[in-house]
Scaffold this motif. Structure first.
Motif, PDB file in Angstrom:
ATOM      1  N   GLY A 208      10.545 -11.178  -3.319  1.00  0.00           N
ATOM      2  CA  GLY A 208      11.163  -9.916  -2.934  1.00  0.00           C
ATOM      3  C   GLY A 208      10.164  -8.813  -2.661  1.00  0.00           C
ATOM      4  O   GLY A 208      10.226  -8.125  -1.638  1.00  0.00           O
ATOM      5  N   LEU A 209       9.199  -8.671  -3.571  1.00  0.00           N
ATOM      6  CA  LEU A 209       8.249  -7.578  -3.469  1.00  0.00           C
ATOM      7  C   LEU A 209       7.334  -7.731  -2.256  1.00  0.00           C
ATOM      8  O   LEU A 209       7.056  -6.766  -1.537  1.00  0.00           O
ATOM      9  N   GLY A 210       6.843  -8.949  -2.022  1.00  0.00           N
ATOM     10  CA  GLY A 210       5.927  -9.173  -0.910  1.00  0.00           C
ATOM     11  C   GLY A 210       6.587  -8.945   0.434  1.00  0.00           C
ATOM     12  O   GLY A 210       6.015  -8.290   1.324  1.00  0.00           O
ATOM     13  N   VAL A 211       7.802  -9.472   0.593  1.00  0.00           N
ATOM     14  CA  VAL A 211       8.511  -9.299   1.866  1.00  0.00           C
ATOM     15  C   VAL A 211       8.841  -7.823   2.099  1.00  0.00           C
ATOM     16  O   VAL A 211       8.744  -7.322   3.229  1.00  0.00           O
ATOM     17  N   ASN A 212       9.228  -7.114   1.042  1.00  0.00           N
ATOM     18  CA  ASN A 212       9.527  -5.689   1.192  1.00  0.00           C
ATOM     19  C   ASN A 212       8.287  -4.893   1.586  1.00  0.00           C
ATOM     20  O   ASN A 212       8.371  -3.929   2.357  1.00  0.00           O
ATOM     21  N   PHE A 213       7.133  -5.296   1.042  1.00  0.00           N
ATOM     22  CA  PHE A 213       5.885  -4.614   1.405  1.00  0.00           C
ATOM     23  C   PHE A 213       5.570  -4.833   2.887  1.00  0.00           C
ATOM     24  O   PHE A 213       5.221  -3.888   3.602  1.00  0.00           O
ATOM     25  N   ILE A 214       5.693  -6.076   3.337  1.00  0.00           N
ATOM     26  CA  ILE A 214       5.453  -6.367   4.758  1.00  0.00           C
ATOM     27  C   ILE A 214       6.435  -5.593   5.630  1.00  0.00           C
ATOM     28  O   ILE A 214       6.067  -5.033   6.671  1.00  0.00           O
ATOM     29  N   ASP A 215       7.690  -5.552   5.201  1.00  0.00           N
ATOM     30  CA  ASP A 215       8.711  -4.826   5.963  1.00  0.00           C
ATOM     31  C   ASP A 215       8.377  -3.343   6.057  1.00  0.00           C
ATOM     32  O   ASP A 215       8.567  -2.711   7.113  1.00  0.00           O
ATOM     33  N   SER A 216       7.847  -2.772   4.968  1.00  0.00           N
ATOM     34  CA  SER A 216       7.478  -1.353   4.988  1.00  0.00           C
ATOM     35  C   SER A 216       6.353  -1.094   5.973  1.00  0.00           C
ATOM     36  O   SER A 216       6.387  -0.113   6.731  1.00  0.00           O
ATOM     37  N   ILE A 217       5.347  -1.963   5.982  1.00  0.00           N
ATOM     38  CA  ILE A 217       4.225  -1.793   6.909  1.00  0.00           C
ATOM     39  C   ILE A 217       4.702  -1.918   8.357  1.00  0.00           C
ATOM     40  O   ILE A 217       4.347  -1.107   9.226  1.00  0.00           O
ATOM     41  N   MET A 218       5.515  -2.934   8.626  1.00  0.00           N
ATOM     42  CA  MET A 218       6.001  -3.155   9.988  1.00  0.00           C
ATOM     43  C   MET A 218       6.918  -2.017  10.450  1.00  0.00           C
ATOM     44  O   MET A 218       6.912  -1.641  11.632  1.00  0.00           O
ATOM     45  N   THR A 219       7.689  -1.474   9.519  1.00  0.00           N
ATOM     46  CA  THR A 219       8.567  -0.360   9.869  1.00  0.00           C
ATOM     47  C   THR A 219       7.759   0.866  10.262  1.00  0.00           C
ATOM     48  O   THR A 219       8.096   1.574  11.223  1.00  0.00           O
ATOM     49  N   LEU A 220       6.684   1.120   9.531  1.00  0.00           N
ATOM     50  CA  LEU A 220       5.818   2.246   9.895  1.00  0.00           C
ATOM     51  C   LEU A 220       5.214   2.040  11.276  1.00  0.00           C
ATOM     52  O   LEU A 220       5.163   2.974  12.090  1.00  0.00           O
ATOM     53  N   ILE A 221       4.743   0.826  11.546  1.00  0.00           N
ATOM     54  CA  ILE A 221       4.134   0.540  12.841  1.00  0.00           C
ATOM     55  C   ILE A 221       5.133   0.741  13.978  1.00  0.00           C
ATOM     56  O   ILE A 221       4.802   1.261  15.046  1.00  0.00           O
ATOM     57  N   ALA A 222       6.389   0.338  13.739  1.00  0.00           N
ATOM     58  CA  ALA A 222       7.392   0.396  14.803  1.00  0.00           C
ATOM     59  C   ALA A 222       8.032   1.774  14.951  1.00  0.00           C
ATOM     60  O   ALA A 222       8.314   2.228  16.073  1.00  0.00           O
ATOM     61  N   ALA A 360      17.971  11.033  12.392  1.00  0.00           N
ATOM     62  CA  ALA A 360      18.307  10.729  11.000  1.00  0.00           C
ATOM     63  C   ALA A 360      17.970   9.285  10.650  1.00  0.00           C
ATOM     64  O   ALA A 360      17.410   9.013   9.574  1.00  0.00           O
ATOM     65  N   PHE A 361      18.274   8.352  11.547  1.00  0.00           N
ATOM     66  CA  PHE A 361      18.008   6.941  11.269  1.00  0.00           C
ATOM     67  C   PHE A 361      16.507   6.653  11.265  1.00  0.00           C
ATOM     68  O   PHE A 361      15.990   5.996  10.345  1.00  0.00           O
ATOM     69  N   ALA A 362      15.795   7.159  12.284  1.00  0.00           N
ATOM     70  CA  ALA A 362      14.353   6.925  12.341  1.00  0.00           C
ATOM     71  C   ALA A 362      13.639   7.574  11.160  1.00  0.00           C
ATOM     72  O   ALA A 362      12.713   6.996  10.578  1.00  0.00           O
ATOM     73  N   PHE A 363      14.070   8.772  10.790  1.00  0.00           N
ATOM     74  CA  PHE A 363      13.455   9.463   9.660  1.00  0.00           C
ATOM     75  C   PHE A 363      13.669   8.689   8.365  1.00  0.00           C
ATOM     76  O   PHE A 363      12.754   8.562   7.541  1.00  0.00           O
ATOM     77  N   SER A 364      14.876   8.148   8.182  1.00  0.00           N
ATOM     78  CA  SER A 364      15.156   7.375   6.962  1.00  0.00           C
ATOM     79  C   SER A 364      14.324   6.103   6.909  1.00  0.00           C
ATOM     80  O   SER A 364      13.872   5.683   5.829  1.00  0.00           O
ATOM     81  N   GLN A 365      14.086   5.479   8.066  1.00  0.00           N
ATOM     82  CA  GLN A 365      13.276   4.267   8.102  1.00  0.00           C
ATOM     83  C   GLN A 365      11.824   4.559   7.726  1.00  0.00           C
ATOM     84  O   GLN A 365      11.209   3.827   6.938  1.00  0.00           O
ATOM     85  N   VAL A 366      11.273   5.622   8.275  1.00  0.00           N
ATOM     86  CA  VAL A 366       9.880   5.964   7.991  1.00  0.00           C
ATOM     87  C   VAL A 366       9.709   6.395   6.541  1.00  0.00           C
ATOM     88  O   VAL A 366       8.773   5.966   5.852  1.00  0.00           O
ATOM     89  N   THR A 367      10.594   7.253   6.039  1.00  0.00           N
ATOM     90  CA  THR A 367      10.457   7.713   4.655  1.00  0.00           C
ATOM     91  C   THR A 367      10.655   6.583   3.662  1.00  0.00           C
ATOM     92  O   THR A 367       9.967   6.522   2.644  1.00  0.00           O
ATOM     93  N   SER A 368      11.572   5.656   3.955  1.00  0.00           N
ATOM     94  CA  SER A 368      11.760   4.524   3.039  1.00  0.00           C
ATOM     95  C   SER A 368      10.523   3.635   2.995  1.00  0.00           C
ATOM     96  O   SER A 368      10.201   3.049   1.958  1.00  0.00           O
ATOM     97  N   SER A 369       9.807   3.544   4.106  1.00  0.00           N
ATOM     98  CA  SER A 369       8.565   2.770   4.128  1.00  0.00           C
ATOM     99  C   SER A 369       7.478   3.462   3.316  1.00  0.00           C
ATOM    100  O   SER A 369       6.756   2.820   2.541  1.00  0.00           O
ATOM    101  N   PHE A 370       7.361   4.775   3.497  1.00  0.00           N
ATOM    102  CA  PHE A 370       6.389   5.526   2.712  1.00  0.00           C
ATOM    103  C   PHE A 370       6.732   5.497   1.220  1.00  0.00           C
ATOM    104  O   PHE A 370       5.853   5.664   0.366  1.00  0.00           O
TER     105      PHE A 370
END
Length: 448
Positions: A208-222, A360-370
């Motif tokens: 769970g933790l590893g996949v979530n970390f990768i997802d956070s990095i990819m979300t920031l990139i996108a 609102a959606f893009a902001f929530s995605q970026v902040t959740s990654s941070f």
């Protein structure tokens, strides 16, 4: 934990990070345009985004798939030649596939965000009667979203299935590594628990933790480029005024503020969690000795040991009170913060309903990654606890007495180390700290 599955872990992860950074630099410096040589040109700078699932087989996407496959093949070929590993297909190709599908899932969210704009603008026009629409147009918009949702669900299911197999292969590698060194490990107190339970917990947490970390990095990139593009329409922030790239700076500030607040409030928790493992282990160990020796696990001793368990749990409950106050308060504020920063633009009528939803959606995605640390704090604490125990366990294989002597599980290379009890010497009576010989049924004088 790592050497069993990855070839030369330190060098492997360093080279992977360097190679990924190099591939990204090449992509942004001209690699994206190189697809035009093969008939896969990039989209025009002023071209509107493609709405719907057709975006995933557009020329820019197809060229990215090819470019990614080439980069992975080069990296895999190098490590296959330099340091062959029996698990390299899973550890290299499997890891690359997880990165790719995670990025693809993030791109699905980007496509959904692109859908938000025209759809909600259409709804706004219909409700204001400034741009009437038909019922067919309305439901066609939903059908477009349904296509994106279906792709997202399908890829998510396949990803979860593959990640489960990937993590279990990692556990198989750890298990094989420890079993191959079992003659060195069998006399360590709790060796069976380390091999069976801690490898299971490590793999489960990493899933769970590893996949979530990768997802956070990819979300920031996108999504950072998306937020930059949307910042053109949001140029003013409350209490601050005009700020270039306002949405990006607001997301960065809000995420750092949240992470710092949660980290400060939870500063005591990792130590308490680790101490909790120690007092639980001391209590469990006395019960185990009581199974073999009549004079062990006496009621007075068990009451004293369990009292330490109770005190530590109650101390954790107290510290979790103010930690949860900070965490839940921030979580509630996070839900409306994006609308707060859009206040001046909404009041001035600078943005439409569709743009507001996109922001609102893009902001929530970026902040959740941070906010990865905020959302995963408790799990990270548990992972650190398991990591410390397994690292100390592996010290016996590496014949590192200095590390083993500081562990709550190992004590050098002694035949029957009882280090878990020793860590309680400051709070328990001396007789609780003295190792016992199972064969003689009396304190072992070698460790007195």
């Amino acid at each position: 934990m790592f050497v069993s599955f990855f070839p030369k872990p330190k060098l492997f992860f360093t080279s992977a990070a360097v190679w990924a950074a190099f591939a990204m630099v090449i992509w942004y410096l001209g690699g994206a345009e190189a697809g035009a040589i093969f008939g896969l040109p990039p989209a025009a700078a002023d071209a509107p985004p493609i709405i719907g699932i057709a975006a995933f087989w557009s020329p820019p996407f197809l060229w990215f798939y090819v470019y990614y496959a080439i980069a992975v093949a080069i990296f895999y070929a190098f490590w296959t030649f330099y340091e062959p590993n029996p698990w390299q297909n899973w550890s290299i190709l499997g890891s690359a596939l997880i990165f790719f599908v995670t990025y693809f899932q993030v791109q699905v969210n980007v496509a959904v965000n692109n859908w938000y704009g025209p759809f909600w603008d259409m709804v706004q026009g219909a409700m204001a009667k400034t741009a009437p629409i038909t019922l067919e147009q309305y439901y066609t918009g939903f059908a477009t979203f349904a296509g994106l949702a279906f792709v997202g669900v399908f890829v998510s299911v396949l990803t979860a299935f593959f990640v489960s197999h990937y993590i279990f292969r990692w556990r198989m590698a750890m298990n094989a590594y420890y079993v191959s060194h079992w003659p060195k490990l069998r006399h360590i107190e709790g060796a069976s628990q380390r091999v069976q339970e801690d490898t299971m917990r490590f793999s489960t947490i990493m899933e769970g933790l590893g996949v979530n970390f990768i997802d956070s990095i990819m979300t920031l990139i996108a999504f950072l480029p998306v937020l930059l593009r949307l910042s053109i329409n949001i140029t003013e922030l409350p209490l601050v005024g005009h700020v270039p790239n306002a949405l990006v700076w607001a997301a960065l500030f809000w995420s750092i503020f949240g992470t710092a607040s949660i980290a400060l409030a939870g500063f005591m928790l990792p130590g308490l969690q680790f101490r909790n493992q120690r007092v639980e282990a001391a209590y469990r160990k006395e019960l185990v000795f009581g199974e073999d020796h009549d004079d062990r696990a006496q009621p007075a001793t068990l009451r004293e040991l369990f009292e330490n368990v109770r005190k530590n749990y109650f101390r954790m409950y107290f510290h979790y009170v103010y930690f949860n106050v900070v965490r839940y308060t921030y979580g509630q504020a996070n839900g409306i913060f994006s609308f707060f920063i859009m206040g001046p633009s909404i009041v001035a009528g600078k943005i439409t309903l569709g743009l507001m939803n996109q922001v609102a959606f893009a902001f929530s995605q970026v902040t959740s990654s941070f906010q990865y640390l905020v959302n995963s704090w408790s799990t990270i604490v548990e992972l650190l606890s398991v990591y410390k125990r397994l690292r100390a366990f592996e010290a016996a294989i590496q014949a590192n007495p200095s590390r083993a002597s500081t562990s709550a599980m190992l004590k050098g290379r002694l035949r029957r180390p009882i280090a878990i009890e020793n860590v309680k010497c400051r709070r328990l009576s001396r007789r609780h700290c003295r190792p016992w010989s199972r064969r003689a049924g009396r304190p072992d004088s070698r460790h007195s």
